[in-house]
Design an enzyme around this catalytic site. Structure first.
Site, mmCIF file in Angstrom:
data_model
loop_
_atom_site.group_PDB
_atom_site.id
_atom_site.type_symbol
_atom_site.label_atom_id
_atom_site.label_comp_id
_atom_site.label_asym_id
_atom_site.label_seq_id
_atom_site.Cartn_x
_atom_site.Cartn_y
_atom_site.Cartn_z
ATOM 1 N N ASP A 16 0.837 -1.208 0.000
ATOM 2 C CA ASP A 16 0.000 0.000 0.000
ATOM 3 C C ASP A 16 0.871 1.257 0.000
ATOM 4 O O ASP A 16 1.982 1.249 0.527
ATOM 5 C CB ASP A 16 -0.891 -0.031 1.253
ATOM 6 N N ASN A 18 1.372 3.409 -2.899
ATOM 7 C CA ASN A 18 1.941 3.855 -4.184
ATOM 8 C C ASN A 18 1.419 5.232 -4.564
ATOM 9 O O ASN A 18 2.173 6.096 -5.020
ATOM 10 C CB ASN A 18 1.563 2.885 -5.309
ATOM 11 N N GLY A 19 0.098 5.429 -4.353
ATOM 12 C CA GLY A 19 -0.520 6.708 -4.725
ATOM 13 C C GLY A 19 0.049 7.848 -3.893
ATOM 14 O O GLY A 19 0.396 8.916 -4.417
ATOM 15 N N TRP A 21 2.929 7.981 -2.368
ATOM 16 C CA TRP A 21 4.336 8.184 -2.743
ATOM 17 C C TRP A 21 4.395 9.137 -3.946
ATOM 18 O O TRP A 21 5.208 10.070 -3.965
ATOM 19 C CB TRP A 21 4.970 6.829 -3.090
ATOM 20 N N HIS A 33 2.912 3.425 -8.906
ATOM 21 C CA HIS A 33 2.773 1.988 -9.168
ATOM 22 C C HIS A 33 4.030 1.443 -9.857
ATOM 23 O O HIS A 33 4.463 0.326 -9.590
ATOM 24 C CB HIS A 33 1.535 1.712 -10.021
ATOM 25 N N GLU A 63 -12.026 -4.981 -4.937
ATOM 26 C CA GLU A 63 -12.526 -3.601 -4.759
ATOM 27 C C GLU A 63 -11.808 -2.611 -5.693
ATOM 28 O O GLU A 63 -12.327 -1.534 -5.972
ATOM 29 C CB GLU A 63 -12.330 -3.144 -3.312
ATOM 30 N N ASN A 64 -10.611 -2.962 -6.169
ATOM 31 C CA ASN A 64 -9.834 -2.020 -6.993
ATOM 32 C C ASN A 64 -10.461 -1.727 -8.358
ATOM 33 O O ASN A 64 -10.080 -0.755 -9.020
ATOM 34 C CB ASN A 64 -8.393 -2.523 -7.211
ATOM 35 N N ARG A 67 -11.563 1.857 -9.420
ATOM 36 C CA ARG A 67 -10.602 2.948 -9.688
ATOM 37 C C ARG A 67 -10.769 3.444 -11.133
ATOM 38 O O ARG A 67 -11.329 2.736 -11.979
ATOM 39 C CB ARG A 67 -9.175 2.435 -9.463
ATOM 40 N N ARG A 184 2.109 -5.018 6.073
ATOM 41 C CA ARG A 184 1.330 -3.988 5.396
ATOM 42 C C ARG A 184 2.136 -2.700 5.421
ATOM 43 O O ARG A 184 2.577 -2.253 6.485
ATOM 44 C CB ARG A 184 -0.020 -3.762 6.060
ATOM 45 N N SER A 192 -8.117 -5.138 4.971
ATOM 46 C CA SER A 192 -8.603 -4.880 3.610
ATOM 47 C C SER A 192 -8.971 -6.157 2.839
ATOM 48 O O SER A 192 -8.593 -6.329 1.677
ATOM 49 C CB SER A 192 -7.572 -4.068 2.814
HETATM 50 C C1 FPP Z 1 -1.780 0.189 -3.391
HETATM 51 O O1 FPP Z 1 -1.381 1.514 -3.493
HETATM 52 C C2 FPP Z 1 -1.261 -0.622 -4.481
HETATM 53 C C3 FPP Z 1 -2.020 -1.217 -5.447
HETATM 54 C C4 FPP Z 1 -3.475 -1.077 -5.520
HETATM 55 C C5 FPP Z 1 -1.433 -2.014 -6.526
HETATM 56 C C6 FPP Z 1 -0.137 -2.716 -6.256
HETATM 57 C C7 FPP Z 1 0.581 -2.813 -7.533
HETATM 58 C C8 FPP Z 1 1.910 -2.764 -7.717
HETATM 59 C C9 FPP Z 1 2.853 -2.728 -6.596
HETATM 60 C C10 FPP Z 1 2.536 -2.719 -9.062
HETATM 61 C C11 FPP Z 1 2.355 -3.870 -9.979
HETATM 62 C C12 FPP Z 1 2.334 -5.224 -9.378
HETATM 63 C C13 FPP Z 1 3.047 -6.282 -9.830
HETATM 64 C C14 FPP Z 1 2.858 -7.626 -9.218
HETATM 65 C C15 FPP Z 1 4.030 -6.132 -10.908
HETATM 66 P P1 FPP Z 1 -2.480 2.640 -3.543
HETATM 67 O O2 FPP Z 1 -2.657 3.035 -4.971
HETATM 68 O O3 FPP Z 1 -3.736 2.193 -2.877
HETATM 69 O O4 FPP Z 1 -1.791 3.766 -2.719
HETATM 70 P P2 FPP Z 1 -2.487 4.912 -1.859
HETATM 71 O O5 FPP Z 1 -3.264 4.236 -0.780
HETATM 72 O O6 FPP Z 1 -1.318 5.689 -1.341
HETATM 73 O O7 FPP Z 1 -3.339 5.694 -2.798
#
Ligand code: FPP
Length: 241
Positions: A16, A18-19, A21, A33, A63-64, A67, A184, A192
Site C-alpha cells: 500500500d 503507491n498513490g 508516494w 505503481h 474492490e480495486n 478505480r 502492510r 482490507s
Molecule cells: C496500493 O497503493 C497498491 C495497489 C493497488 C497495486 C499494487 C501494484 C503494484 C505494486 C505494481 C504492480 C504489481 C506487480 C505484481 C508487478 P495505492 O494506490 O492504494 O496507494 P495509496 O493508498 O497511497 O493511494
C-alpha cells in the site's frame, strides 16, 4: 552459538502507499505503481535470498475495479510488463507462479500470459510466488462455500462432516500453508479483505514506509521483528497442576 534467525516460511504483503508516494512528489499515481513494481522485484529477490518459500502479494483487489479506467489499464500493463520481464527469473530460480483471485475478471491477454507462465512453472519446487489478483477474502470464502454446497447437493458430503479442513480445502490454493508473517506498508491498520481465513494466527507487521520505498532493508526489519515474536497459537503454555 546464537540461534539461527527465524525465517518465515510464508510472507504475505499488502503493498500500500503507491498513490501517496506519487502525490508527495507531485507525480501521477501511475509513477507510484511503477516504482512499486520495482519494490516487487526487490522483495521477490530478497525473499529468495532469505529462503522464504512462499510469497503472496496483494497486487489487485476485487474492490480495486472501481478505480479510474486509466489507473486500472496502467496497473494491468505493469503486470504484463512484469510477467514479460521477470519470467526468466522464475525459470532460473525454479519458482512456481500461482494466482489467487477471480482470474476470469482480468483482461483476456493477461489471463493468457498468466496461464502460460503458471503452466510453464508448475513443476518447480524451490519457491512459490502467489499473486492475488482481483482477490477478495470474502469472495474466496463465498466461492468455497458454493463448492461445498454443490458437493452436499450431489450427495458427496454430509453437512455434519463439514469442518475447518473442509473449508480450507476449498480455498483458491489449499496446499499453500497459512502465512507466518503479514506485512502492510503505509501505516494503515486494516486487513482490507486479504486472506481472511488464512491469517487467523499470522504475525502482523505494519510499517509507515510506503510500498515504493519498501526494499531489501525494510524487508530485513520485518523479518527481524518476526524473529523476535513468540507465536503461541492461542496457547499460554501454562498448565493446571
Ligand atoms: C496500493 O497503493 C497498491 C495497489 C493497488 C497495486 C499494487 C501494484 C503494484 C505494486 C505494481 C504492480 C504489481 C506487480 C505484481 C508487478 P495505492 O494506490 O492504494 O496507494 P495509496 O493508498 O497511497 O493511494
Amino acid at each position: 552459538m546464537p540461534d539461527a534467525p527465524k525465517i518465515p516460511r510464508h510472507v504475505a504483503i499488502i503493498m500500500d502507499g503507491n498513490g501517496r508516494w506519487a502525490n508527495q512528489r507531485g507525480l501521477p499515481r501511475l509513477r507510484g505503481h511503477e516504482e512499486g513494481a520495482e519494490s516487487v522485484r526487490a522483495v521477490i529477490r530478497a525473499c529468495r535470498d532469505y529462503g522464504v518459500r512462499y510469497l503472496t502479494l496483494y497486487a489487485f483487489s476485487v474492490e480495486n475495479w472501481v478505480r479510474p479506467q486509466s489507473e486500472i489499464r496502467g496497473l494491468m500493463s505493469l503486470l504484463r510488463k512484469f510477467l514479460a520481464e521477470r519470467e526468466h527469473e522464475l525459470h532460473e530460480n525454479h519458482v512456481r507462479l500461482r494466482v489467487i483471485g477471480r482470474m476470469e475478471d482480468l483482461p483476456l491477454p493477461i489471463q493468457h500470459s498468466l496461464k502460460r507462465v503458471i503452466k510453464a512453472t508448475a513443476a518447480y519446487d524451490q519457491g512459490e510466488l502467489i499473486l492475488a489478483l482481483s482477490y477478495g477474502g470474502r469472495a474466496e470464502i463465498t466461492h468455497a462455500v458454493q463448492a461445498i454446497a454443490r458437493e452436499v447437493k450431489a450427495g458427496l458430503l454430509a453437512p455434519k462432516a463439514i469442518d475447518e479442513q473442509t473449508i480450507a480445502a476449498h480455498l483458491y490454493a489449499p496446499d499453500i500453508p497459512d502465512p507466518d508473517l503479514l506485512i502492510r506498508t503505509s501505516g494503515e491498520m486494516r486487513i482490507s479483505n486479504f486472506l481472511l481465513w488464512q491469517i487467523s494466527y499470522t504475525e502482523l507487521y505494519i510499517t509507515e514506509v510506503l510500498w515504493p520505498d519498501f526494499r531489501e532493508a525494510e524487508l530485513a526489519k520485518a523479518i527481524e521483528a518476526y524473529g523476535r515474536r513468540k507465536r503461541r497459537f492461542g496457547d499460554t503454555k501454562e498448565r493446571d497442576v
